[in-house]
Design an enzyme around this catalytic site. Structure first.
Site, PDB file in Angstrom:
ATOM      1  N   GLU A 125       8.797  25.329  23.655  1.00 53.26           N
ATOM      2  CA  GLU A 125       9.336  26.575  24.234  1.00 53.26           C
ATOM      3  C   GLU A 125       9.883  26.335  25.638  1.00 53.26           C
ATOM      4  O   GLU A 125       9.731  27.161  26.540  1.00 53.26           O
ATOM      5  CB  GLU A 125       8.254  27.664  24.295  1.00 53.26           C
ATOM      6  N   PHE A 177      21.345  21.346  35.059  1.00 57.83           N
ATOM      7  CA  PHE A 177      20.935  20.792  33.760  1.00 57.83           C
ATOM      8  C   PHE A 177      21.639  19.480  33.441  1.00 57.83           C
ATOM      9  O   PHE A 177      21.138  18.670  32.694  1.00 57.83           O
ATOM     10  CB  PHE A 177      21.204  21.808  32.639  1.00 57.83           C
ATOM     11  N   THR A 189       7.238  24.104  13.506  1.00 62.61           N
ATOM     12  CA  THR A 189       5.935  24.666  13.122  1.00 62.61           C
ATOM     13  C   THR A 189       6.055  25.373  11.770  1.00 62.61           C
ATOM     14  O   THR A 189       6.954  26.206  11.574  1.00 62.61           O
ATOM     15  CB  THR A 189       5.457  25.650  14.211  1.00 62.61           C
ATOM     16  N   ALA A 205       8.990  34.223  22.499  1.00 61.37           N
ATOM     17  CA  ALA A 205       7.816  33.373  22.236  1.00 61.37           C
ATOM     18  C   ALA A 205       7.215  32.858  23.540  1.00 61.37           C
ATOM     19  O   ALA A 205       5.997  32.749  23.678  1.00 61.37           O
ATOM     20  CB  ALA A 205       8.214  32.221  21.327  1.00 61.37           C
ATOM     21  N   GLY A 213     -18.380  15.892  31.994  1.00 62.27           N
ATOM     22  CA  GLY A 213     -18.654  14.454  31.858  1.00 62.27           C
ATOM     23  C   GLY A 213     -18.280  13.950  30.474  1.00 62.27           C
ATOM     24  O   GLY A 213     -17.276  14.381  29.901  1.00 62.27           O
ATOM     25  N   GLY A 238      13.885  26.790  12.946  1.00 61.36           N
ATOM     26  CA  GLY A 238      14.382  25.420  13.077  1.00 61.36           C
ATOM     27  C   GLY A 238      15.507  25.310  14.082  1.00 61.36           C
ATOM     28  O   GLY A 238      16.679  25.542  13.757  1.00 61.36           O
ATOM     29  N   LEU A 239      15.141  24.924  15.288  1.00 63.63           N
ATOM     30  CA  LEU A 239      16.154  24.700  16.322  1.00 63.63           C
ATOM     31  C   LEU A 239      16.175  23.221  16.720  1.00 63.63           C
ATOM     32  O   LEU A 239      17.227  22.582  16.728  1.00 63.63           O
ATOM     33  CB  LEU A 239      15.855  25.575  17.550  1.00 63.63           C
TER      34      LEU A 239
HETATM   35  C1  LIG Z   1       3.539  20.895  18.302  1.00 63.18           C
HETATM   36  C2  LIG Z   1       4.978  21.255  18.478  1.00 63.18           C
HETATM   37  C3  LIG Z   1       5.519  22.336  17.768  1.00 63.18           C
HETATM   38  C4  LIG Z   1       6.879  22.652  17.907  1.00 63.18           C
HETATM   39  N1  LIG Z   1       7.400  23.686  17.163  1.00 63.18           N
HETATM   40  C5  LIG Z   1       8.750  23.924  17.190  1.00 63.18           C
HETATM   41  C6  LIG Z   1       9.351  24.906  16.332  1.00 63.18           C
HETATM   42  O1  LIG Z   1       8.650  25.632  15.604  1.00 63.18           O
HETATM   43  N2  LIG Z   1      10.704  25.027  16.340  1.00 63.18           N
HETATM   44  C7  LIG Z   1      11.516  24.264  17.125  1.00 63.18           C
HETATM   45  O2  LIG Z   1      12.733  24.420  17.061  1.00 63.18           O
HETATM   46  N3  LIG Z   1      10.984  23.315  17.965  1.00 63.18           N
HETATM   47  C8  LIG Z   1       9.622  23.136  18.001  1.00 63.18           C
HETATM   48  N4  LIG Z   1       9.074  22.163  18.830  1.00 63.18           N
HETATM   49  C9  LIG Z   1       9.965  21.304  19.602  1.00 63.18           C
HETATM   50  C10 LIG Z   1       9.970  21.604  21.100  1.00 63.18           C
HETATM   51  O3  LIG Z   1      10.584  22.820  21.358  1.00 63.18           O
HETATM   52  C11 LIG Z   1      10.645  20.406  21.798  1.00 63.18           C
HETATM   53  O4  LIG Z   1       9.755  19.326  21.707  1.00 63.18           O
HETATM   54  C12 LIG Z   1      11.000  20.707  23.260  1.00 63.18           C
HETATM   55  O5  LIG Z   1      12.095  21.582  23.320  1.00 63.18           O
HETATM   56  C13 LIG Z   1      11.329  19.435  24.065  1.00 63.18           C
HETATM   57  O6  LIG Z   1      12.272  18.680  23.384  1.00 63.18           O
HETATM   58  P1  LIG Z   1      12.031  17.098  23.175  1.00 63.18           P
HETATM   59  O7  LIG Z   1      10.660  16.919  22.639  1.00 63.18           O
HETATM   60  O8  LIG Z   1      13.169  16.604  22.376  1.00 63.18           O
HETATM   61  O9  LIG Z   1      12.041  16.493  24.622  1.00 63.18           O
HETATM   62  P2  LIG Z   1      13.351  16.036  25.454  1.00 63.18           P
HETATM   63  O10 LIG Z   1      14.347  17.139  25.449  1.00 63.18           O
HETATM   64  O11 LIG Z   1      13.771  14.701  24.969  1.00 63.18           O
HETATM   65  O12 LIG Z   1      12.734  15.904  26.909  1.00 63.18           O
HETATM   66  C14 LIG Z   1      12.057  14.729  27.355  1.00 63.18           C
HETATM   67  C15 LIG Z   1      11.777  14.875  28.846  1.00 63.18           C
HETATM   68  O13 LIG Z   1      13.017  15.016  29.533  1.00 63.18           O
HETATM   69  C16 LIG Z   1      12.982  16.159  30.361  1.00 63.18           C
HETATM   70  N5  LIG Z   1      14.314  16.734  30.492  1.00 63.18           N
HETATM   71  C17 LIG Z   1      15.106  17.229  29.506  1.00 63.18           C
HETATM   72  N6  LIG Z   1      16.258  17.684  30.025  1.00 63.18           N
HETATM   73  C18 LIG Z   1      16.188  17.486  31.370  1.00 63.18           C
HETATM   74  C19 LIG Z   1      17.062  17.756  32.449  1.00 63.18           C
HETATM   75  N7  LIG Z   1      18.253  18.350  32.266  1.00 63.18           N
HETATM   76  N8  LIG Z   1      16.669  17.407  33.686  1.00 63.18           N
HETATM   77  C20 LIG Z   1      15.465  16.825  33.902  1.00 63.18           C
HETATM   78  N9  LIG Z   1      14.588  16.547  32.921  1.00 63.18           N
HETATM   79  C21 LIG Z   1      14.947  16.881  31.663  1.00 63.18           C
HETATM   80  C22 LIG Z   1      12.036  17.095  29.645  1.00 63.18           C
HETATM   81  O14 LIG Z   1      11.535  18.092  30.522  1.00 63.18           O
HETATM   82  C23 LIG Z   1      10.971  16.133  29.176  1.00 63.18           C
HETATM   83  O15 LIG Z   1      10.085  15.872  30.225  1.00 63.18           O
HETATM   84  C24 LIG Z   1       7.699  21.882  18.763  1.00 63.18           C
HETATM   85  C25 LIG Z   1       7.144  20.829  19.498  1.00 63.18           C
HETATM   86  C26 LIG Z   1       5.805  20.519  19.379  1.00 63.18           C
HETATM   87  C27 LIG Z   1       5.223  19.386  20.163  1.00 63.18           C
END
Ligand SMILES: Cc1cc2nc3c(=O)[nH]c(=O)nc-3n(C[C@H](O)[C@H](O)[C@H](O)COP(=O)(O)OP(=O)(O)OC[C@H]3O[C@@H](n4cnc5c(N)ncnc54)[C@H](O)[C@@H]3O)c2cc1C
Length: 392
Positions: A371, A391, A172, A250, A347, A138-139
């Site tokens: 990831e 960043f 997950t 991972a 198709g 859980g991150l």
């Molecule tokens: C099916 C699934 C399983 C998952 N499992 C886990 C898990 O087991 N444990 C866990 O901890 N997390 C998990 N995650 C979460 C995943 O790691 C996050 O969704 C991911 O880190 C992106 O974070 P966010 O969805 O909040 O997107 P955001 O951080 O809100 O990003 C939205 C958009 O902004 C862009 N962006 C962000 N920062 C910047 C920047 N500095 N400059 C330019 N663009 C930027 C991103 O690239 C993206 O396009 C899972 C996600 C999914 C979909």
């Protein structure tokens, strides 16, 4: 005649010649397990969104694949390349099934193995390696994904205990897990805890209505005054380097896994274009089809080479995070392009679950995001090259 179950696409560049006999045998074993045990059911799991994770974990555990790259505590201490090949074969069936292996082994088990105490390792790892105990990591939080440093989950000292409060999202397997690795902000910085999910105040709920990674359990969980003893804290982890080290593990598996998904799309497409007739001859006989197929095979071969190179670097103990970023960025991006291109060749049939292509394409949308998103990996590589962090 291909050996070790080598596929048509793999024979193009003879990349098997880069693998050891043991690696080829392991790949063959996992490929057979995938084809016989997983593939016949995976479309149904994806469609229903219900996957027997607990049963599968025990079966995969019996094959010795959970935490296989870790040493001791029931783990086999395999090479990074061997682990990568396992991820590749799992993801050739479905990214959700590779996620099960990655989250268990590279996120939850790795966190305990790398950052945990001897007692924590003894307590959790043998059962997790056997697949009898499920772990989650859980991150991510509702408001903090790419920027985990902003996390709001807190850990506060109370005598010899810790009190955890906050919520995590997109986790997950959290709703079926026995132990949650929880990352929380404390006065000392970010700390990690191995929290039994039976602890009072821990509650998890499966997230539904996903259109991607449907053969995987995704959950949110809350921590409401969860009290854990100091012995639950991962003593080695301090600061964001704790979770980031796990993520790098991972991501490495994904570098290989994405190749598996793309290979499966291309194999399915090659079979399809050989029999599908349009304008009175097989689709395979048109130059436009062959241009697409050739380009995809070239990208797939490059992705496989990159994965094997990173495997070698990791096995030599000298892989750097930005190198893993190169692999994750390229291989997932190209796998997704390949899946979409294969879909065009199929198709209308390409949008059904009768073929694996749309399922892989949909799954890879998640893999592109979790990831570290593609943009995050671009920023990691950009910083390594320019020396400037972009960043913020
Ligand atoms: C099916 C699934 C399983 C998952 N499992 C886990 C898990 O087991 N444990 C866990 O901890 N997390 C998990 N995650 C979460 C995943 O790691 C996050 O969704 C991911 O880190 C992106 O974070 P966010 O969805 O909040 O997107 P955001 O951080 O809100 O990003 C939205 C958009 O902004 C862009 N962006 C962000 N920062 C910047 C920047 N500095 N400059 C330019 N663009 C930027 C991103 O690239 C993206 O396009 C899972 C996600 C999914 C979909």
């Amino acid at each position: 005649m291909p050996t070790h179950g080598t596929s048509t696409v793999e024979t193009l560049l003879d990349l098997d010649s880069l693998l050891s006999t043991e690696d080829l045998e392991l790949r063959s074993m996992v490929r057979q397990f995938g084809e016989q045990r997983l593939r016949p059911h995976v479309a149904e799991w994806f469609e229903s969104g219900v996957v027997p994770v607990r049963d599968l974990a025990v079966e995969i555990g019996k094959l010795g694949l959970l935490g296989m790259h870790l040493t001791g505590y029931g783990c086999s201490g395999s090479s990074a390349t061997a682990y990568g090949l396992v991820c590749q074969e799992m993801e050739a069936v479905d990214s959700g099934l590779r996620s099960l292996v990655s989250v268990q082994g590279s996120l939850a088990m790795f966190a305990i193995h790398h950052w945990g105490s001897e007692e924590q390792r003894e307590q959790w790892l043998p059962g997790m390696a056997a697949g009898e105990l499920i772990g989650c990591f859980g991150l991510t939080e509702p408001d903090f994904g790419s920027n985990p440093g902003g996390m709001r989950t807190t850990a506060k000292r109370d005598g010899s205990d810790w009190i955890l409060n906050g919520s995590k999202m997109w986790i997950t397997n959290a709703s079926i897990a026995d132990v949650a690795i929880v990352w929380a902000r404390a006065e000392e910085g970010v700390l990690g805890f191995a929290v039994p999910t039976s602890t009072s105040g821990f509650s998890a709920r499966e997230m539904t209505h996903k259109m991607s990674l449907r053969a995987s359990v995704t959950s949110e969980f809350s921590l409401d005054d969860v009290r854990v003893p100091d012995a639950a804290k991962l003593p080695g982890a301090r600061g964001l380097s704790g979770p980031l080290a796990c993520l790098s593990e991972a991501r490495f598996g994904i570098v290989f896994g994405a190749v598996g998904a793309a290979r499966d799309c291309l194999e399915a497409t090659l079979a399809y274009v050989g029999t599908r007739e349009v304008f009175d001859k097989p689709l395979a006989g048109y130059q436009l089809s062959q241009a697409k197929i050739a380009d995809m095979a070239v990208e797939l071969g490059k992705a496989q080479l990159l994965a094997l190179h990173l495997g070698k670097l990791k096995d030599e103990g000298r892989i750097r995070p930005e190198q893993v970023s190169v692999g994750k960025l390229n291989n997932v991006r190209e796998a997704l392009r390949i899946a979409r291109q294969c879909r065009t060749l199929l198709g209308a049939n390409g949008i059904t679950l009768e073929y694996p292509v749309i399922r892989h394409a949909n799954n890879l949308e998640s893999v592109l995001t979790y990831e570290g998103t593609s943009e995050v990996h671009q920023l990691v590589i950009g910083e390594a090259l320019t020396g400037v962090s972009a960043f913020r």
